[in-house]
Design a protein around this motif. Sequence first.
Motif, PDB file in Angstrom:
ATOM      1  N   ASP A  97       0.611  -0.846  -0.483  1.00 45.38           N
ATOM      2  CA  ASP A  97      -0.210   0.284  -0.384  1.00 45.38           C
ATOM      3  C   ASP A  97       0.909   1.587  -0.320  1.00 45.38           C
ATOM      4  O   ASP A  97       1.773   1.346   1.024  1.00 45.38           O
ATOM      5  CB  ASP A  97      -0.323  -0.101   0.976  1.00 45.38           C
ATOM      6  CG  ASP A  97      -2.046   1.589   0.974  1.00 45.38           C
ATOM      7  OD1 ASP A  97      -1.773   1.870   0.229  1.00 45.38           O
ATOM      8  OD2 ASP A  97      -2.470   1.352   2.154  1.00 45.38           O
ATOM      9  N   ILE A  98       1.063   2.116  -1.006  1.00 48.23           N
ATOM     10  CA  ILE A  98       1.771   2.876  -1.463  1.00 48.23           C
ATOM     11  C   ILE A  98       1.615   4.000  -0.343  1.00 48.23           C
ATOM     12  O   ILE A  98       2.687   4.730  -0.030  1.00 48.23           O
ATOM     13  CB  ILE A  98       1.814   4.021  -2.954  1.00 48.23           C
ATOM     14  CG1 ILE A  98       3.263   2.731  -3.334  1.00 48.23           C
ATOM     15  CG2 ILE A  98       2.688   4.623  -3.084  1.00 48.23           C
ATOM     16  CD1 ILE A  98       3.094   2.475  -5.129  1.00 48.23           C
ATOM     17  N   GLN A  99       0.452   4.170  -0.639  1.00 50.75           N
ATOM     18  CA  GLN A  99      -0.549   5.438   0.611  1.00 50.75           C
ATOM     19  C   GLN A  99       0.102   5.686   1.881  1.00 50.75           C
ATOM     20  O   GLN A  99       0.856   6.204   2.668  1.00 50.75           O
ATOM     21  CB  GLN A  99      -1.258   5.157   0.771  1.00 50.75           C
ATOM     22  CG  GLN A  99      -2.223   6.500  -0.617  1.00 50.75           C
ATOM     23  CD  GLN A  99      -3.496   6.098  -0.740  1.00 50.75           C
ATOM     24  OE1 GLN A  99      -4.641   5.708   0.381  1.00 50.75           O
ATOM     25  NE2 GLN A  99      -4.129   7.045  -1.652  1.00 50.75           N
ATOM     26  N   GLU A 100       0.326   4.051   2.853  1.00 51.71           N
ATOM     27  CA  GLU A 100       0.710   3.593   3.809  1.00 51.71           C
ATOM     28  C   GLU A 100       2.094   4.119   4.087  1.00 51.71           C
ATOM     29  O   GLU A 100       2.623   4.939   5.539  1.00 51.71           O
ATOM     30  CB  GLU A 100       0.467   2.482   4.205  1.00 51.71           C
ATOM     31  CG  GLU A 100      -1.049   1.946   4.502  1.00 51.71           C
ATOM     32  CD  GLU A 100      -1.659   3.418   5.621  1.00 51.71           C
ATOM     33  OE1 GLU A 100      -1.040   2.900   6.695  1.00 51.71           O
ATOM     34  OE2 GLU A 100      -2.492   3.584   5.836  1.00 51.71           O
ATOM     35  N   ILE A 101       2.977   3.706   3.319  1.00 47.35           N
ATOM     36  CA  ILE A 101       4.365   3.457   2.470  1.00 47.35           C
ATOM     37  C   ILE A 101       5.103   5.080   2.794  1.00 47.35           C
ATOM     38  O   ILE A 101       6.011   6.045   3.714  1.00 47.35           O
ATOM     39  CB  ILE A 101       5.275   3.296   2.085  1.00 47.35           C
ATOM     40  CG1 ILE A 101       5.112   1.994   2.126  1.00 47.35           C
ATOM     41  CG2 ILE A 101       6.630   3.459   1.586  1.00 47.35           C
ATOM     42  CD1 ILE A 101       5.239   0.839   1.026  1.00 47.35           C
ATOM     43  N   TRP A 102       3.862   5.714   2.702  1.00 42.86           N
ATOM     44  CA  TRP A 102       4.150   7.820   2.017  1.00 42.86           C
ATOM     45  C   TRP A 102       3.837   7.979   3.415  1.00 42.86           C
ATOM     46  O   TRP A 102       4.786   9.316   3.887  1.00 42.86           O
ATOM     47  CB  TRP A 102       3.405   8.453   0.918  1.00 42.86           C
ATOM     48  CG  TRP A 102       3.846  10.013   0.811  1.00 42.86           C
ATOM     49  CD1 TRP A 102       2.826  10.528   0.894  1.00 42.86           C
ATOM     50  CD2 TRP A 102       4.852   9.828  -0.484  1.00 42.86           C
ATOM     51  NE1 TRP A 102       3.191  11.683   0.106  1.00 42.86           N
ATOM     52  CE2 TRP A 102       4.379  11.170  -0.358  1.00 42.86           C
ATOM     53  CE3 TRP A 102       5.501   9.378  -1.004  1.00 42.86           C
ATOM     54  CZ2 TRP A 102       5.907  12.178  -0.854  1.00 42.86           C
ATOM     55  CZ3 TRP A 102       6.721  10.198  -1.796  1.00 42.86           C
ATOM     56  CH2 TRP A 102       6.658  11.628  -1.741  1.00 42.86           C
ATOM     57  N   LYS A 103       2.741   7.942   3.911  1.00 40.17           N
ATOM     58  CA  LYS A 103       2.482   8.412   5.518  1.00 40.17           C
ATOM     59  C   LYS A 103       3.791   7.732   6.418  1.00 40.17           C
ATOM     60  O   LYS A 103       4.311   9.031   7.441  1.00 40.17           O
ATOM     61  CB  LYS A 103       0.732   8.247   5.852  1.00 40.17           C
ATOM     62  CG  LYS A 103       0.278   8.128   4.833  1.00 40.17           C
ATOM     63  CD  LYS A 103      -1.231   8.449   5.443  1.00 40.17           C
ATOM     64  CE  LYS A 103      -2.207   8.858   4.799  1.00 40.17           C
ATOM     65  NZ  LYS A 103      -3.821   7.847   4.803  1.00 40.17           N
ATOM     66  N   SER A 104       4.086   7.213   6.387  1.00 38.79           N
ATOM     67  CA  SER A 104       4.788   6.657   7.480  1.00 38.79           C
ATOM     68  C   SER A 104       6.628   7.731   7.069  1.00 38.79           C
ATOM     69  O   SER A 104       6.981   7.087   7.766  1.00 38.79           O
ATOM     70  CB  SER A 104       5.302   5.236   7.203  1.00 38.79           C
ATOM     71  OG  SER A 104       5.908   5.052   6.477  1.00 38.79           O
ATOM     72  N   MET A 105       6.207   7.778   6.162  1.00 36.21           N
ATOM     73  CA  MET A 105       7.786   8.276   5.730  1.00 36.21           C
ATOM     74  C   MET A 105       7.949  10.433   6.317  1.00 36.21           C
ATOM     75  O   MET A 105       7.848  10.440   6.381  1.00 36.21           O
ATOM     76  CB  MET A 105       8.592   8.468   4.290  1.00 36.21           C
ATOM     77  CG  MET A 105       8.433   7.502   3.455  1.00 36.21           C
ATOM     78  SD  MET A 105       8.450   7.824   1.492  1.00 36.21           S
ATOM     79  CE  MET A 105       9.843   7.159   1.649  1.00 36.21           C
TER      80      MET A 105
END
Length: 105
Positions: A97-105
């Motif tokens: 899930d790219i959105q989750e990875i982006w939010k965690s950055m």
Amino acid sequence: MNDAERRRQELLEQTRALYNDRRTIPAVHPRYANAYHYLYGKQQEDINEDTKGGTFGIRLFLCALMFAAFLTVDKQKQEVFHMSSSDIANEITKDMDIQEIWKSM
């Protein structure tokens, strides 16, 4: 031919020479430059000088090299950086899930 006609003829030839589109190509995307030169008669030597090579060959070679390394690791049941070939394949096919990875950055 009098002076006025001769002067008009000279100006016409100068204008044609100035705006002649045969000396340079119009704005053409580099991908289509070879096709344009082929259609409108530019010499092959000029085409090779004008266009620069892409990186497709290099990228294809690197991909083939990595695939050969992967097959070698798989066939010999070795590990690379503490990962087996099945671990590598699982990581490649893992749904992320790219959105989750982006939010965690």
